[in-house]
Scaffold this active site. Structure first.
Site, short mmCIF file in Angstrom:
data_model
loop_
_atom_site.label_atom_id
_atom_site.label_comp_id
_atom_site.label_asym_id
_atom_site.label_seq_id
_atom_site.Cartn_x
_atom_site.Cartn_y
_atom_site.Cartn_z
CB SER A 6 -0.89 0.01 1.24
OG SER A 6 -1.45 1.30 1.40
CG MET A 33 -8.79 6.67 2.41
SD MET A 33 -7.97 6.74 4.02
CE MET A 33 -6.97 5.25 3.95
CG HIS A 62 -9.09 -0.41 -0.32
ND1 HIS A 62 -8.47 -0.54 0.90
CD2 HIS A 62 -10.43 -0.56 -0.08
CE1 HIS A 62 -9.39 -0.74 1.83
NE2 HIS A 62 -10.58 -0.74 1.26
CG MET A 133 -11.34 -3.47 5.36
SD MET A 133 -9.89 -2.91 4.44
CE MET A 133 -8.98 -1.97 5.69
C1 DX5 Z 1 -6.22 1.31 5.62
C2 DX5 Z 1 -5.77 0.99 4.23
C3 DX5 Z 1 -4.61 0.09 4.15
C4 DX5 Z 1 -3.36 0.63 4.81
C5 DX5 Z 1 -2.63 -0.52 5.39
O1 DX5 Z 1 -7.48 1.89 5.59
O2 DX5 Z 1 -6.82 0.35 3.51
O3 DX5 Z 1 -4.34 -0.29 2.81
O4 DX5 Z 1 -2.50 1.30 3.94
O5 DX5 Z 1 -1.54 -0.06 6.09
P1 DX5 Z 1 -0.76 -1.00 7.09
O6 DX5 Z 1 -0.24 -2.17 6.31
O7 DX5 Z 1 0.30 -0.13 7.63
O8 DX5 Z 1 -1.75 -1.45 8.15
ZN ZN Z 2 -6.33 -0.51 1.55
#
Ligand code: DX5
Ligand code: ZN
Length: 224
Positions: A6, A33, A62, A133
């Site tokens: 990510s 987001m 995403h 998630m």
């Molecule tokens: C959170 C995102 C993830 C995030 C994960 O809402 O959807 O993709 O980047 O980050 P880590 O791996 O640091 O939890």
């Molecule tokens: Zn994500």
């Protein structure tokens, strides 16, 4: 098995270079987001279009946004390899999956930690992937929610029962410490933000995660 780092944990002032740091990964996971569906604001379609022009690997979008029925097909048209919408925000998930497919991308639904899978099992026929998630969506660097693993198993069991090729993605707190549990529960697409971009060498971190899953899977298979 796919590793999808990510870029939420990357340097947003240097995204082209940050994508090159993970060119040995399978996908680049891009977290969109809108500050409505989640309490954070990142980037949208114009930035994703710019990333698509320079990314050495396919983009896994995403979408943590309201009204994905309106927006998600545009990410597919732009050229994302996979487009994930949140089921909590979708009005017509089946129609949305078809629109994403028609625009040439893989279609996935995401489930927040409090969202059960069972009411949506019938949608498997229309999907290429389910994202479970493993943190509350909105921010990188949170702790892995081990209580989501039963849901990963439930999704994997439903896919096995029904047949067909649907992938199971985990996202949130995935690291060298947690990735094997995810593989064991049936995940095959792994998103990792801070575990990859927080490492001194992002490409090494990708390879390390991949090796942990491979080793886990072969060990598991050899035990029958
Ligand atoms: C959170 C995102 C993830 C995030 C994960 O809402 O959807 O993709 O980047 O980050 P880590 O791996 O640091 O939890
Ligand atoms: Zn994500």
């Amino acid at each position: 098995m796919l590793i999808s780092p990510s870029i939420l944990s990357a340097d947003f002032a240097n995204l082209e270079a940050e994508l090159r740091r993970i060119e040995n990964a399978d996908w680049a996971h891009v977290d969109v987001m809108d500050n409505h569906f989640v309490p954070n604001l990142t980037l949208g379609l114009p930035v994703v279009e710019a990333l698509l022009k320079v990314s050495p690997i396919p983009i896994d979008a995403h979408l943590m946004i309201e009204d994905p029925d309106r927006w998600a097909p545009m990410y597919a048209e732009a050229g994302c390899g996979s487009v994930t919408f949140h089921i909590e925000a979708a009005h017509d998930p089946r129609g949305l999956a078809h629109a994403i497919h028609a625009a040439g991308a893989r279609a996935a639904m995401a489930l927040k930690p409090a969202t059960p899978f069972a009411p949506y099992e019938e949608l498997l026929a229309d999907l290429d992937m389910v994202l479970v998630m493993t943190v509350e969506p909105g921010f990188g660097g949170q702790s892995f929610m081990v209580d989501q693993l039963p849901k990963v198993r439930e999704v994997r069991d439903a896919i096995r029962r029904r047949g067909g090729q649907v992938w199971v993605q985990v996202d949130g707190g995935v690291s060298a410490e947690t990735i094997e549990q995810c593989a064991d529960a049936g995940a095959d697409v792994f998103v990792a933000g801070s575990a990859v971009y927080g490492a001194p060498d992002a490409a090494d971190a990708v390879e390390h995660l991949r090796a942990l899953v491979r080793h886990h899977v072969s060990h598991h298979t050899s035990l029958g």
